[in-house]
Design a protein around this motif. Structure first.
Motif, PDB file in Angstrom:
ATOM      1  N   SER A 101       0.833  -1.202   0.000  1.00  0.00           N
ATOM      2  CA  SER A 101       0.000   0.000   0.000  1.00  0.00           C
ATOM      3  C   SER A 101       0.868   1.254   0.000  1.00  0.00           C
TER       4      SER A 101
ATOM      5  N   SER B 257      -5.365   6.604  -0.121  1.00  0.00           N
ATOM      6  CA  SER B 257      -4.581   5.408   0.179  1.00  0.00           C
ATOM      7  C   SER B 257      -4.940   4.341  -0.841  1.00  0.00           C
TER       8      SER B 257
ATOM      9  N   LEU C  89      -3.933   0.266  -2.549  1.00  0.00           N
ATOM     10  CA  LEU C  89      -3.265  -1.004  -2.260  1.00  0.00           C
ATOM     11  C   LEU C  89      -3.510  -2.026  -3.362  1.00  0.00           C
TER      12      LEU C  89
ATOM     13  N   TYR D 293      -8.679   1.372  -3.402  1.00  0.00           N
ATOM     14  CA  TYR D 293      -8.238   2.635  -2.830  1.00  0.00           C
ATOM     15  C   TYR D 293      -9.253   3.132  -1.818  1.00  0.00           C
TER      16      TYR D 293
END
Length: 250
Positions: free
Chosen positions: A67, A80, A82, A99
């Motif tokens: 991530s 964020s 991943l 995300y």
């Protein structure tokens, strides 16, 4: 992305970020994971992690992921992203990506996710995913988002909100069971007298009313519910650019 979930959470952005980015906090509210462990990394590298999900007592499916996050963006939002994969032969999810977006709005944050994955087991896996697993994991994500909201807004811990949900589920099941039992006994009412016999006509109506209440009545304020989350994006959305910088872990 195949799945989209959005929740409006009245909370501080930093608090929301901590509850979602810190593994020990994340695994408490997210129904999809039993354990999340960050792996050591060098400065500037994406964060690698291991995850595990207890599917049944004694059966845990594990995988790995990577991530990266953007905590400071020019528009005030955070992101964020991943990618993840699982080599476990019993994991329907072979690999996937997703995300989280954090969008400050007024006195709260629009917290949303988009993600998709590739199922294994060929055509049988694709069919099982479409009919059962994808709706289930979408529900679990939305339910978890509302569980997180209750934690941040009302101070109801994830453990307590789970107990609230189980208790309310039990009550609803008992309402249906009692109503169904009353309908099953309906044929014996005529032998009890004219008044009891007249109640037989009301039994199907009472059963329908009981089932409607049990299935469709809004959950209590302290009980997490997937229905409180938005399940379709209001506009067309794109995955963040940071997602394209990540490689799928093997």
């Amino acid at each position: 992305m195949g799945l989209y979930i959005e929740a409006r959470i009245r909370a501080d952005l930093d608090d929301l970020w901590t509850r979602t980015q810190e593994p020990s906090q994340h695994q408490r509210w997210d129904l999809r994971f039993t354990r999340i462990t960050y792996l050591p990394r060098a400065e500037g590298e994406p964060q690698r992690f291991r995850y595990a999900t207890r599917v049944l007592p004694g059966l845990t499916v594990a995988g790995t992921g990577v991530s990266a996050g953007e905590r400071e963006r020019p528009d005030g939002t955070r992101t964020s992203a991943l990618r993840f994969s699982s080599p476990h032969p019993l994991s329907l999810l072979a690999e996937g990506s997703g995300y989280w977006r954090y969008v400050p709005e007024g006195d709260g944050v629009r917290f949303l996710t988009g993600y998709d994955y590739r199922p294994r087991w060929g055509r049988a896996g694709a069919l099982a995913d479409r009919l059962l697993f994808r709706p289930l994991i979408g529900w679990a994500t939305a339910w978890s988002f509302d569980r997180l909201r209750l934690w941040l807004e009302r101070g109801i811990t994830p453990e307590r909100s789970l107990r609230n949900w189980l208790a309310e589920l039990l009550v609803r099941a008992l309402v249906v069971l009692v109503a169904g039992t009353g309908l099953a006994l309906e044929r014996f009412l005529p032998v009890l007298g004219p008044l009891a016999a007249s109640m037989a006509y009301l039994s199907p109506l009472l059963l329908a009313l009981a089932i409607s209440v049990a299935l469709f009545k809004s959950p209590l304020p302290g009980t997490p519910a997937a229905r409180r989350c938005l399940r379709r994006p209001p506009t067309r959305v794109r995955a963040p650019r940071v997602l394209h910088t990540l490689e799928t872990p093997r």
